[in-house]
Design an enzyme around this catalytic site. Sequence first.
Site, PDB file in Angstrom:
ATOM      1  N   SER A   1       2.773  -5.326  -5.115  1.00  0.00           N
ATOM      2  CA  SER A   1       1.744  -5.908  -5.977  1.00  0.00           C
ATOM      3  C   SER A   1       1.399  -4.949  -7.116  1.00  0.00           C
ATOM      4  CB  SER A   1       0.501  -6.158  -5.127  1.00  0.00           C
ATOM      5  OG  SER A   1      -0.527  -6.655  -5.935  1.00  0.00           O
TER       6      SER A   1
ATOM      7  N   CYS B   1     -16.050 -11.447   4.604  1.00  0.00           N
ATOM      8  CA  CYS B   1     -16.792 -12.701   4.529  1.00  0.00           C
ATOM      9  C   CYS B   1     -15.820 -13.855   4.645  1.00  0.00           C
ATOM     10  CB  CYS B   1     -17.543 -12.786   3.207  1.00  0.00           C
ATOM     11  SG  CYS B   1     -18.680 -14.164   3.181  1.00  0.00           S
TER      12      CYS B   1
ATOM     13  N   GLN C   1       0.821  -1.222   0.000  1.00  0.00           N
ATOM     14  CA  GLN C   1       0.000   0.000   0.000  1.00  0.00           C
ATOM     15  C   GLN C   1       0.856   1.273   0.000  1.00  0.00           C
ATOM     16  OE1 GLN C   1      -3.225   0.100  -0.414  1.00  0.00           O
ATOM     17  NE2 GLN C   1      -3.829  -2.018  -0.023  1.00  0.00           N
TER      18      GLN C   1
ATOM     19  N   HIS D   1      -1.286  -4.602  -8.966  1.00  0.00           N
ATOM     20  CA  HIS D   1      -2.647  -4.066  -9.155  1.00  0.00           C
ATOM     21  C   HIS D   1      -3.035  -2.992  -8.150  1.00  0.00           C
ATOM     22  CE1 HIS D   1      -5.017  -6.298  -5.977  1.00  0.00           C
ATOM     23  NE2 HIS D   1      -3.992  -7.126  -6.037  1.00  0.00           N
TER      24      HIS D   1
ATOM     25  N   THR E   1       7.557 -19.798 -16.379  1.00  0.00           N
ATOM     26  CA  THR E   1       7.800 -18.915 -17.522  1.00  0.00           C
ATOM     27  C   THR E   1       7.339 -17.493 -17.193  1.00  0.00           C
ATOM     28  OG1 THR E   1       7.522 -20.768 -19.005  1.00  0.00           O
ATOM     29  CG2 THR E   1       7.282 -18.568 -19.983  1.00  0.00           C
TER      30      THR E   1
HETATM   31  N1  PLP Z   1      -0.521  -6.897   1.552  1.00  0.00           N
HETATM   32  C1  PLP Z   1      -1.319  -5.832   1.595  1.00  0.00           C
HETATM   33  C2  PLP Z   1      -1.014  -4.728   2.562  1.00  0.00           C
HETATM   34  C3  PLP Z   1      -2.422  -5.739   0.733  1.00  0.00           C
HETATM   35  O1  PLP Z   1      -3.226  -4.657   0.788  1.00  0.00           O
HETATM   36  C4  PLP Z   1      -2.667  -6.798  -0.174  1.00  0.00           C
HETATM   37  C5  PLP Z   1      -3.848  -6.770  -1.060  1.00  0.00           C
HETATM   38  O2  PLP Z   1      -4.931  -6.413  -0.652  1.00  0.00           O
HETATM   39  C6  PLP Z   1      -1.785  -7.894  -0.195  1.00  0.00           C
HETATM   40  C7  PLP Z   1      -0.732  -7.904   0.682  1.00  0.00           C
HETATM   41  C8  PLP Z   1      -1.967  -9.018  -1.162  1.00  0.00           C
HETATM   42  O3  PLP Z   1      -1.676  -8.567  -2.470  1.00  0.00           O
HETATM   43  P1  PLP Z   1      -2.034  -9.444  -3.763  1.00  0.00           P
HETATM   44  O4  PLP Z   1      -3.454  -9.156  -4.082  1.00  0.00           O
HETATM   45  O5  PLP Z   1      -1.101  -8.973  -4.822  1.00  0.00           O
HETATM   46  O6  PLP Z   1      -1.792 -10.868  -3.424  1.00  0.00           O
END
Ligand code: PLP
Length: 381
Positions: free
Chosen positions: A192, A322, A173, A194, A230
């Site tokens: 990450s 959930c 984050q 995304h 890969t």
């Molecule tokens: N760590 C934190 C602080 C996150 O906010 C998230 C995703 O919500 C993750 C790890 C996991 O990331 P990923 O969706 O790439 O597995």
Amino acid sequence: MNRLFLDFASTTPVHPEVISVIESALKNLPGNPSSIHDDGRKARFAVEDARERVASLLGKQPSEIVFTASATESINTVLKSWFFHHLPAKSTYYSSPAEHHATLLTLEYLESKGAEFHQIQPDRSGIVHPFLPEKGSLVSLMAVNNELGSILPSETIQSVLDSGASLHIDAVQALGKIDLSTFMDADYLSFSGHKFYGPRGVGLLVVKSGSDLEPLLHGGAQERNRRSGTEPTALILGFAKALELAMKSQEATFSQASKFNNYLRNNLKSIVPEVQFNSPDDGSPFILNFTLSSDPKEQIDSEAVIMGLDAKGISVSSGSACSSGSWEPSHVLKAIGKSDYEAQTTLRVSFGHGITETDLDRFTETLDGILKKMKLALTLL
Ligand code: PLP
């Protein structure tokens, strides 16, 4: 009416320039980067060029960059690698109960296999203060808490580094949002794609030169034998492009998020004077977590609020998740001392590209209408 997305901490839409890069790579780089023919060499060149660009943006060496499929995979790799590396002797970990489940559940699993796992209690804002881990242990902490926005203090990082423990930072984050410099001395960092307008399906693990890493995935020995499989050329190129764009606009998006965070705090105070802000004032401005009520007699339920907002085209997150078909209060809110009812009346709004103050007014007015209807329904019971 247009949908209003205020859940950027959960994921971000892919930036149009990133989509172009991915499309072009899918069309023009069909080879396997491990093949020695021309198609393979072109793909290899593109992957290594992306690695160099990512390394340079993070102030790291290309050899320290390992592409993975997600931050969950990066985190699992670090924590499980540490366990394998220390077998048959015991491995010792420190973390906090307010971490992401990718860390917490992995550590609980490793504990069930014989690891020692110490949980450091955060304060009421989710902040982990300096502590002294055992020399030779592994500490895993988040740079920015994904539910609260609290930032790991540099003093805590220093206390871990001074103790002779190794440090893994989940910086998911933080990347492209806040200044990363205090975190970059860690032995391991997870990211990450995304979360900063890159694609889903690609993550990053930064392994400091000289730090041990046992591979989680064995096979074709890709990524210097640290992560077989890969390489997804198009996703890696998309990750690098998204990072370039996010770093370039970081200062501007930070000040815009700070402005929106303050604006929404004031809006919320005007409709719910007793609102409690769980996000610290000096946290990441991209996340605002707040509790609407601490009085169970008010019977506010964030799930019903979220559904009401959703019906009006607005996406935000709640303080519960959930799990196995039932709604559980968020473990993060429990870790900072919130009651089950308070967790149930908690929302998380997270800011990103394209948001305006008018959008925040729309959110506030819609929320106000839903809360008023809930109050009215209660009086009719
Ligand atoms: N760590 C934190 C602080 C996150 O906010 C998230 C995703 O919500 C993750 C790890 C996991 O990331 P990923 O969706 O790439 O597995």
